[in-house]
Design a protein around this motif. Structure first.
Motif, mmCIF file in Angstrom:
data_model
loop_
_atom_site.group_PDB
_atom_site.id
_atom_site.type_symbol
_atom_site.label_atom_id
_atom_site.label_comp_id
_atom_site.label_asym_id
_atom_site.label_seq_id
_atom_site.Cartn_x
_atom_site.Cartn_y
_atom_site.Cartn_z
ATOM 1 N N GLU A 1 0.839 -1.198 0.000
ATOM 2 C CA GLU A 1 0.000 0.000 0.000
ATOM 3 C C GLU A 1 0.877 1.252 0.000
ATOM 4 O O GLU A 1 1.185 1.791 -1.050
ATOM 5 C CB GLU A 1 -0.943 -0.034 1.215
ATOM 6 N N ASN A 2 1.353 1.629 1.167
ATOM 7 C CA ASN A 2 2.058 2.904 1.265
ATOM 8 C C ASN A 2 3.486 2.659 1.732
ATOM 9 O O ASN A 2 3.805 2.857 2.898
ATOM 10 C CB ASN A 2 1.286 3.797 2.253
ATOM 11 N N MET A 3 4.326 2.186 0.825
ATOM 12 C CA MET A 3 5.714 1.902 1.197
ATOM 13 C C MET A 3 6.601 1.936 -0.045
ATOM 14 O O MET A 3 6.281 1.307 -1.054
ATOM 15 C CB MET A 3 5.804 0.522 1.860
ATOM 16 N N ASP A 4 7.705 2.682 0.037
ATOM 17 C CA ASP A 4 8.644 2.746 -1.094
ATOM 18 C C ASP A 4 9.480 1.473 -1.135
ATOM 19 O O ASP A 4 10.023 1.051 -0.120
ATOM 20 C CB ASP A 4 9.561 3.958 -0.932
ATOM 21 N N TYR A 5 9.589 0.878 -2.320
ATOM 22 C CA TYR A 5 10.350 -0.375 -2.428
ATOM 23 C C TYR A 5 11.055 -0.525 -3.764
ATOM 24 O O TYR A 5 11.633 -1.558 -4.059
ATOM 25 C CB TYR A 5 9.396 -1.564 -2.234
ATOM 26 N N ASP A 6 11.026 0.531 -4.610
ATOM 27 C CA ASP A 6 11.471 0.382 -5.988
ATOM 28 C C ASP A 6 12.960 0.588 -6.210
ATOM 29 O O ASP A 6 13.439 0.466 -7.341
ATOM 30 C CB ASP A 6 10.659 1.319 -6.895
ATOM 31 N N TRP B 1 7.227 -21.075 -5.331
ATOM 32 C CA TRP B 1 6.001 -20.293 -5.408
ATOM 33 C C TRP B 1 6.224 -19.141 -6.377
ATOM 34 O O TRP B 1 7.295 -18.544 -6.406
ATOM 35 C CB TRP B 1 5.651 -19.674 -4.057
ATOM 36 N N ASP B 2 5.188 -18.811 -7.148
ATOM 37 C CA ASP B 2 5.201 -17.561 -7.893
ATOM 38 C C ASP B 2 4.716 -16.451 -6.977
ATOM 39 O O ASP B 2 3.868 -16.678 -6.114
ATOM 40 C CB ASP B 2 4.250 -17.651 -9.102
ATOM 41 N N VAL B 3 5.255 -15.264 -7.180
ATOM 42 C CA VAL B 3 4.828 -14.115 -6.378
ATOM 43 C C VAL B 3 4.464 -12.964 -7.305
ATOM 44 O O VAL B 3 5.255 -12.590 -8.177
ATOM 45 C CB VAL B 3 5.955 -13.650 -5.428
ATOM 46 N N ASP B 4 3.257 -12.431 -7.152
ATOM 47 C CA ASP B 4 2.897 -11.199 -7.855
ATOM 48 C C ASP B 4 3.010 -10.028 -6.883
ATOM 49 O O ASP B 4 2.548 -10.129 -5.739
ATOM 50 C CB ASP B 4 1.444 -11.266 -8.364
ATOM 51 N N ILE B 5 3.616 -8.944 -7.347
ATOM 52 C CA ILE B 5 3.674 -7.726 -6.539
ATOM 53 C C ILE B 5 2.530 -6.837 -7.002
ATOM 54 O O ILE B 5 2.430 -6.524 -8.191
ATOM 55 C CB ILE B 5 5.002 -6.973 -6.770
ATOM 56 N N VAL B 6 1.670 -6.446 -6.094
ATOM 57 C CA VAL B 6 0.478 -5.692 -6.468
ATOM 58 C C VAL B 6 0.392 -4.404 -5.646
ATOM 59 O O VAL B 6 0.496 -4.450 -4.417
ATOM 60 C CB VAL B 6 -0.794 -6.537 -6.218
ATOM 61 N N ASP B 7 0.242 -3.274 -6.333
ATOM 62 C CA ASP B 7 0.015 -2.022 -5.613
ATOM 63 C C ASP B 7 -1.447 -1.977 -5.191
ATOM 64 O O ASP B 7 -2.345 -1.888 -6.028
ATOM 65 C CB ASP B 7 0.364 -0.823 -6.504
ATOM 66 N N ALA B 8 -1.673 -2.047 -3.910
ATOM 67 C CA ALA B 8 -3.049 -2.137 -3.407
ATOM 68 C C ALA B 8 -3.608 -0.731 -3.210
ATOM 69 O O ALA B 8 -3.801 -0.271 -2.087
ATOM 70 C CB ALA B 8 -3.078 -2.931 -2.106
ATOM 71 N N THR B 9 -3.873 -0.075 -4.316
ATOM 72 C CA THR B 9 -4.416 1.284 -4.270
ATOM 73 C C THR B 9 -5.805 1.279 -3.627
ATOM 74 O O THR B 9 -6.486 0.245 -3.614
ATOM 75 C CB THR B 9 -4.568 1.835 -5.700
ATOM 76 N N PRO B 10 -6.227 2.418 -3.100
ATOM 77 C CA PRO B 10 -7.594 2.501 -2.572
ATOM 78 C C PRO B 10 -8.630 2.084 -3.616
ATOM 79 O O PRO B 10 -9.628 1.437 -3.282
ATOM 80 C CB PRO B 10 -7.727 3.985 -2.209
ATOM 81 N N ALA B 11 -8.385 2.402 -4.886
ATOM 82 C CA ALA B 11 -9.326 2.012 -5.948
ATOM 83 C C ALA B 11 -9.437 0.492 -6.046
ATOM 84 O O ALA B 11 -10.536 -0.064 -6.160
ATOM 85 C CB ALA B 11 -8.878 2.598 -7.284
ATOM 86 N N LEU B 12 -8.288 -0.184 -6.000
ATOM 87 C CA LEU B 12 -8.298 -1.646 -6.062
ATOM 88 C C LEU B 12 -9.046 -2.219 -4.858
ATOM 89 O O LEU B 12 -9.841 -3.150 -4.985
ATOM 90 C CB LEU B 12 -6.857 -2.173 -6.070
ATOM 91 N N GLN B 13 -8.807 -1.634 -3.690
ATOM 92 C CA GLN B 13 -9.457 -2.119 -2.470
ATOM 93 C C GLN B 13 -10.966 -1.881 -2.493
ATOM 94 O O GLN B 13 -11.727 -2.613 -1.867
ATOM 95 C CB GLN B 13 -8.849 -1.449 -1.235
ATOM 96 N N ALA B 14 -11.374 -0.827 -3.216
ATOM 97 C CA ALA B 14 -12.803 -0.527 -3.294
ATOM 98 C C ALA B 14 -13.492 -1.432 -4.307
ATOM 99 O O ALA B 14 -14.672 -1.759 -4.181
ATOM 100 C CB ALA B 14 -13.013 0.935 -3.664
#
Lengths: 332, 332
Positions: free
Chosen positions: B63-68, B90-103
């Motif tokens: 959500e709100n964390m710099d990691y790039d 395991w496969d891992v997807d990195i997903v930005d969980a924006t408020p829009a996605l959460q809604a």
């Protein structure tokens, strides 16, 4: 971390003598071997040697805990630890860590000379000799139900006592109980302290007064109940939360002798969910510790420490198991 | 746990329609598929399906964390998690969980429809939509720096804040400091609360008074320092413990503007040990979080939850990294 060369220099012996001492060769004297081991431990050599992958041997040190039959508290913990360790190709020795054993060797020396890469310690009390040596140990060590500050070689594994006691109190509150007593286990142990804090915090959260006459420390054995439960009943308790299932068994007996029916007149909750919980009359409502998982988890943590992942604490979720020893509070 | 048959009965459709909906087949309508997923989640079906071994896909929700970039706080956490997950196939997807996605989708629905067996959530705040859904989620979920009570599908992973702040205070006490200020991060977060409690407890243990003018909450950014550090200096602080390295960087700048030399006139301690800590002038003494290990540990915990080992909390040891921003208190 010291090298073999540095140990040899400190002792004024050759590198090959140190090497023989560390590897248990038969052609050096026992006293010289002991000196090599003691110096190696003192200089922090243990970690380096024992973490090598070729030494795949762990130690499960048991002090004061019954584990020799499926109905004993420690049985599933030991089993879970061994199952997970064997699956990952580690040998495990089970060792009774008697006071005599603890007096004979320092903790690090004992592990080093027996070729153990790390240990899982269960049933130890604060006064145990080896417990006092843990703040400075260099050996990866997982402790059941005990915490050691600021040593990255130690990890505490246990069940979340706070959540466990909270589950018990919430269950009784939902049944309408207000005069809830708490028969805790031995005073001065980490989990007893956590459970005491959790009980008091859950009662406060519910807006209920803390009554000193409804709280006591016994020991973690059934017989303890007779010293405290009569007082709880005199004070008007309608429910008793117990520090373990044995205390709950004792509480049931005392209540029965006083002519009280469980659960009609008095509700009783245990902690642990050992085998007897199901066979008591009535079957005991209790807070379950997942003991096999606790043992398996201890292995995962020990393996992490061996690989320099400094985990300090891991807690497991407890679970409320509703049986027949709790019921709605009787209207008076 | 619901079966496909039960979901079909609830919706009044055939078993094969439910099966198509769950498996993402193209020959049913999007709205019917959504109804199948929502009903499956509601009936607790998700767990059963997603824990099957053939679905080897995990999700890292940020959500709100710099990691790039390597100098960002989240970089090593993400890396450690992926490294350990990949190693275990395991496969891992990195997903930005924006408020829009959460809604757009409920948390469980999102994971179910994308075939994830579990998620590692980082950077979420208490007001996030998906955080509010966690008390009842059936999806194995590891949370960085956040705890959810009484749901065995959730595990909290973090660094032991208590021990970290204690290490910082003990270090400053050993250097003779008594007027120690604490510039904490954002109020109301779990770790800020833990650190506040740890600071106050460490000061009390040392027999030092708690001075409200020497404690403040900022935000976890450098700019926050300017609102609080001048007040600390007016109050006579000789040392400042900061909630993270960015706050410490800000504190250094404010002190420098006021003509104070670090560490001769003022000692400053950070928290985290992100890359800038080494390059500040002077290099920053800080409390290191092992972020790669934190990520690797999060994978181990997620894997445990997926295998029904109900771990509730895992803490890592912090470490004091002594650099040049702390020194003996100046004699006045």
């Amino acid at each position: 971390m010291a090298t073999i060369k540095e140990i040899a220099d400190r002792l004024g012996v050759s590198v090959s003598t140190v090497s023989k001492g560390l590897n248990g060769a038969s052609d050096i004297s026992e006293s010289l071997r002991q000196a090599v081991l003691d110096t190696a431990v003192e200089m922090g050599y243990s970690t380096k040697r024992s973490r090598k992958e070729e030494h795949r041997k762990l130690c499960l040190l048991i002090e004061n805990m019954d584990y020799d039959a499926p109905d004993k508290f420690g049985y599933d913990i030991v089993l879970g630890f061994r199952q997970n360790a064997y699956k990952n190709k580690w040998d495990v020795d089970i060792v009774d860590a008697t006071p005599a054993l603890q007096a004979a060797d320092k903790y690090d020396t004992y592990l080093l000379k027996n070729g153990y890469c790390g240990a899982f310690m269960v049933g130890f009390a604060l006064e145990d000799e080896w417990m006092n040596q843990l703040p400075t140990t260099t050996m990866p060590t997982v402790l059941l139900d005990n915490f050691v500050e600021r040593n990255p070689n130690i990890c505490y594994v246990g069940t979340d006592s706070h959540e466990g006691i909270e589950l018990a109190v919430l269950h009784l509150l939902q049944l309408g109980h207000k005069k809830i007593a708490f028969l805790n286990g031995s005073e001065g142990s980490l989990v007893s302290d956590q459970r005491q804090e959790a009980f008091e915090s859950a009662m406060k959260k519910a807006g209920l007064p803390l009554n000193k006459n409804l709280m006591a420390h016994g020991y973690y054995v059934a017989d303890s109940a007779k010293y405290h439960v009569p007082g709880f009943l005199d004070e008007g308790a309608t429910a008793i939360v117990c520090g373990n299932d044995l205390l709950a068994q004792g509480a049931m007996e005392v209540c029965s002798e006083k002519g009280l029916r469980c659960p009609q007149d008095i509700s009783i909750v245990g902690f642990d969910d050992i085998e007897i919980a199901q066979t008591l009359n009535p079957p005991l409502t209790t807070i379950r510790q997942e003991r096999n998982e606790l043992g398996r988890c201890a292995y995962v943590m020990l393996n992490s420490l061996i690989h320099h992942i400094p985990i300090s604490k891991t807690l497991m979720r407890p679970q409320l198991i509703e049986r027949s020893s709790t019921a709605k509070v009787a209207l008076k």
